[in-house]
Design a protein around this motif. Structure first.
Motif, short mmCIF file in Angstrom:
data_model
loop_
_atom_site.label_atom_id
_atom_site.label_comp_id
_atom_site.label_asym_id
_atom_site.label_seq_id
_atom_site.Cartn_x
_atom_site.Cartn_y
_atom_site.Cartn_z
N ALA A 112 -26.52 -0.08 -15.60
CA ALA A 112 -27.98 -0.01 -15.57
C ALA A 112 -28.38 1.04 -16.58
N ALA A 113 -27.41 2.20 -16.61
CA ALA A 113 -27.74 3.23 -17.85
C ALA A 113 -27.66 2.52 -19.00
N ALA A 114 -26.33 1.95 -19.11
CA ALA A 114 -26.19 1.37 -20.65
C ALA A 114 -27.14 0.42 -21.04
N ILE A 115 -27.61 -0.55 -19.97
CA ILE A 115 -28.46 -1.39 -20.64
C ILE A 115 -29.89 -0.93 -20.90
N PHE A 123 -26.50 6.10 -28.20
CA PHE A 123 -25.38 5.17 -28.54
C PHE A 123 -23.79 5.68 -27.88
N GLU A 124 -24.00 7.17 -27.89
CA GLU A 124 -22.76 7.90 -27.31
C GLU A 124 -22.47 7.80 -25.83
N ALA A 125 -23.62 7.62 -25.21
CA ALA A 125 -23.89 7.59 -23.91
C ALA A 125 -23.42 6.25 -23.44
N GLN A 126 -23.43 5.17 -24.18
CA GLN A 126 -23.29 3.80 -23.80
C GLN A 126 -21.57 3.69 -23.49
#
Length: 624
Positions: free
Chosen positions: A568-571, A621-624
């Protein structure tokens, strides 16, 4: 009653009159061979000169429209005077005394009406000039000094002062023998129950002259608080004065205009004075009206606008009135063959203020910052649209596409289409296609300004919403983000909800459903279940209900709560990243619209915002 002028006297006046000297008061002439001269015809619009004169023969002829004649016919046509009056004027010009048959020459009252009006204006100008140096003119002297003009400048432009009182000029002209009918015809007097009285009272006066230097009217500036009239008051329309055919300063500027192939249009009398004193001796101004077709005829004849070059430079304030004037000038642009430009002074100062604050050089430097009129008009037009929204950018593109298509130099059109694409943050090919379509279409109807458009009714039928293209990666990403919002709203934190409120989607279907999700978040607790989905459905567009049903049952690629949280966080980060990219494109378009030389603070602010957006994008981007 005046008799007929003797035929031999008419012939003598004709032979003594230098037709070249007469014509050059209206038309710029060039050599066309031995004993012949040519210029743009004053009787019809043309781009190449077909008007010829032969001074030795005393005749003119236009090979374009067929007009021909001698000096008498020329003056009659240009000044709208009768035959006898014209001969009398030309006789006076060469110092020849006319004789009359069946009567005597005209008395003072029977002189040509036009010449009497010219005489009255000349006497009035001298009257006003003398009064500028009296005690009662202290406010006028103070005004001139405050604008940076000394006595020599005032004399150069014939500036004067109309004393306070109701009949100072009236009495002066009556004492010089002018009749009530003549005084009425000058436009220098108003009429009340007690008769005529001075139109100009307690005002600074500028003489308005025609191209030959004859005073034909006045412009007057208010000086005293108890004056209930407008700030500027001009002569009304008269036999001599027609504001659509008059340019203030043209008598002083005409030679320099012809020599330098340049004309500078400023907005007022003091601006003309400031420009000339700063060394820009090609400056003129309109007199209480927009720069129009009749003015352009004057300009083209002076420029000798035969395709060999020349430029017309407009100086406008950057305020709304100046922008409106620029758009009006652009509408007339096709009448020129000279190049047209615009200059806007720093801090929206006019040439007079610029000279006063920064000196003569700043006024001269202003012309070096000129830019094409069509570029300025395009930017002014785009200000009417919300360029932060996709719909606003599209409407802006459609509004300026015809303007780009109308650029006379066809080679410039693709370059300006690309530049406008940069200002809008759009695909250059899309803008070029719009320009191509506009260039092949008939002229559009006049565009209403946004505030004048009728708002859409809430019950108006909405257009059908297209389904997103499943092959588009952006469509897939947006759908996956909506799956998360519909099925797992509890995983979204407050900061993400805040960003989602302004997030853009490529497809309207997704935007409408996201609107329903955001409306539900504002009304009920964000947790999975029937209440959540039903609230979304109640506030989303009806066309999205089928998609909503699909999203509620779509499987999410996660086998544990931890995986679901990471997914969920990534999308959502991808959706927010798309929004940040869109915001960066908006800021880049805004940066392209700014001039770092004149909008330095705003330019630096946008640069800083671009850096902030890029840092945020990298974090996502780094969090994905």
């Amino acid at each position: 009653m005046a008799g007929l002028i003797r035929r031999e006297d008419i012939d003598e006046v004709r032979s003594r009159t230098d037709i070249r000297e007469i014509v050059e008061g209206y038309v710029t002439l060039k050599s066309a061979g031995i004993g012949s001269y040519k210029g743009l015809c004053p009787f019809h619009d043309e781009r190449t000169p077909s008007f010829h004169i032969r001074p030795q023969m005393g005749t003119y002829h236009c090979f374009g429209c067929g007009e021909s004649g001698d000096a008498i016919a020329f003056v009659m046509a240009m000044d709208h005077t009768g035959f006898s009056e014209t001969v009398e004027r030309l006789a006076a010009r060469v110092g020849y005394e006319l004789r009359y048959e069946q009567g005597s020459g005209p008395s003072r009252e029977e002189k040509g009406r036009r010449q009497r009006l010219i005489d009255a204006h000349k006497i009035a100008q001298e009257f006003f000039e003398r009064n500028l140096y009296t005690r009662g003119a202290a406010e006028a002297q103070k005004f001139l000094g405050g604008r940076g003009f000394d006595g020599q400048a005032a004399q150069r432009f014939g500036v004067g002062f109309a004393p306070q009182g109701w009949s100072n000029l009236l009495k002066h002209l009556r004492d010089r023998g002018f009749t009530e009918e003549e005084l009425q015809a000058t436009g220098m007097f108003s009429e009340g129950r007690r008769g005529l009285y001075d139109r100009f009272r307690g005002r600074l006066m500028w003489p308005i002259r025609n191209i030959t230097g004859e005073t034909i009217g006045f412009g007057a500036r208010k000086l005293f608080e108890d004056d209930q009239g407008p700030k500027y008051l001009n002569t009304p329309e008269t036999q001599l004065y027609r504001k659509s055919q008059v340019l203030y300063g043209i008598d002083l500027a005409k030679r320099k205009i012809a020599q330098g192939k340049q004309l500078v249009v400023v907005e007022g009398y003091t601006d003309v004075m400031a420009a000339h004193l700063a060394g820009i001796e090609t400056a003129v101004a309109t007199c209480g009206t927009a720069f129009g077709a009749e003015h352009i005829k004057i300009v083209r004849r002076l420029l000798g606008d035969d395709g060999s070059g020349g430029e017309v430079i407009f100086t406008f304030d950057g305020d709304e009135a100046g922008q409106k004037a620029a758009l009006h000038a652009f509408q007339e642009d096709q009448r020129f063959t000279a190049q047209t430009y615009v200059c806007v002074a720093p801090d929206n100062m006019d040439p007079c203020d610029l000279r006063l604050r920064r000196g003569d050089k700043a006024v001269r430097d202003l012309l070096q910052a000129k830019r094409p009129l069509f570029e300025f008009a395009i930017q002014v037009t785009l200000k009417d649209y919300d360029l932060h929204s996709l719909e606003g950018r599209v409407r802006g593109m459609r509004a300026v596409a015809p303007m780009i298509a109308s650029i006379r130099d066809r080679a410039l059109r693709p370059a300006y289409a690309r530049r406008v694409a940069g200002w809008l943050g759009m695909d250059p090919l899309e803008v070029e296609r719009a320009v191509a379509v506009a260039g092949s279409a008939p002229p559009p109807e006049p565009r209403e300004r946004p505030e004048a458009r009728r708002p859409e009714r809430d019950d108006a039928p909405r257009p059908e919403i297209e389904a997103p293209d499943p092959r588009d990666p952006a469509a897939r990403m947006e759908r996956e983000a909506l799956e998360v919002l519909v099925q797992t709203p509890q995983l979204i934190d407050d900061s993400q909800w805040t960003v989602l409120a302004s997030a853009r989607t490529r497809y309207r279907m997704h935007r409408e459903l996201l609107n329903g999700v955001l409306a539900a978040h504002a009304r009920v607790e964000a947790r999975p279940g029937g209440e959540w989905v039903n609230t979304i459905r109640a506030h989303a567009h009806e066309a999205t209900h089928g998609l909503l049903a699909q999203l509620t049952v779509a499987p999410l690629p996660a086998s544990s709560p931890e995986q679901l949280g990471r997914y969920a966080a990534a999308i959502l980060n991808r959706l927010l990243g798309q929004e940040l990219v869109a915001q960066k494109a908006d800021k880049m378009a805004e940066l392209n619209r700014l001039d770092p030389a004149t909008d330095r603070d705003a330019w630096q602010s946008v640069q800083q915002e671009l850096m902030r957006l890029e840092m945020r994008r990298r974090e996502l981007f780094e969090a994905q």
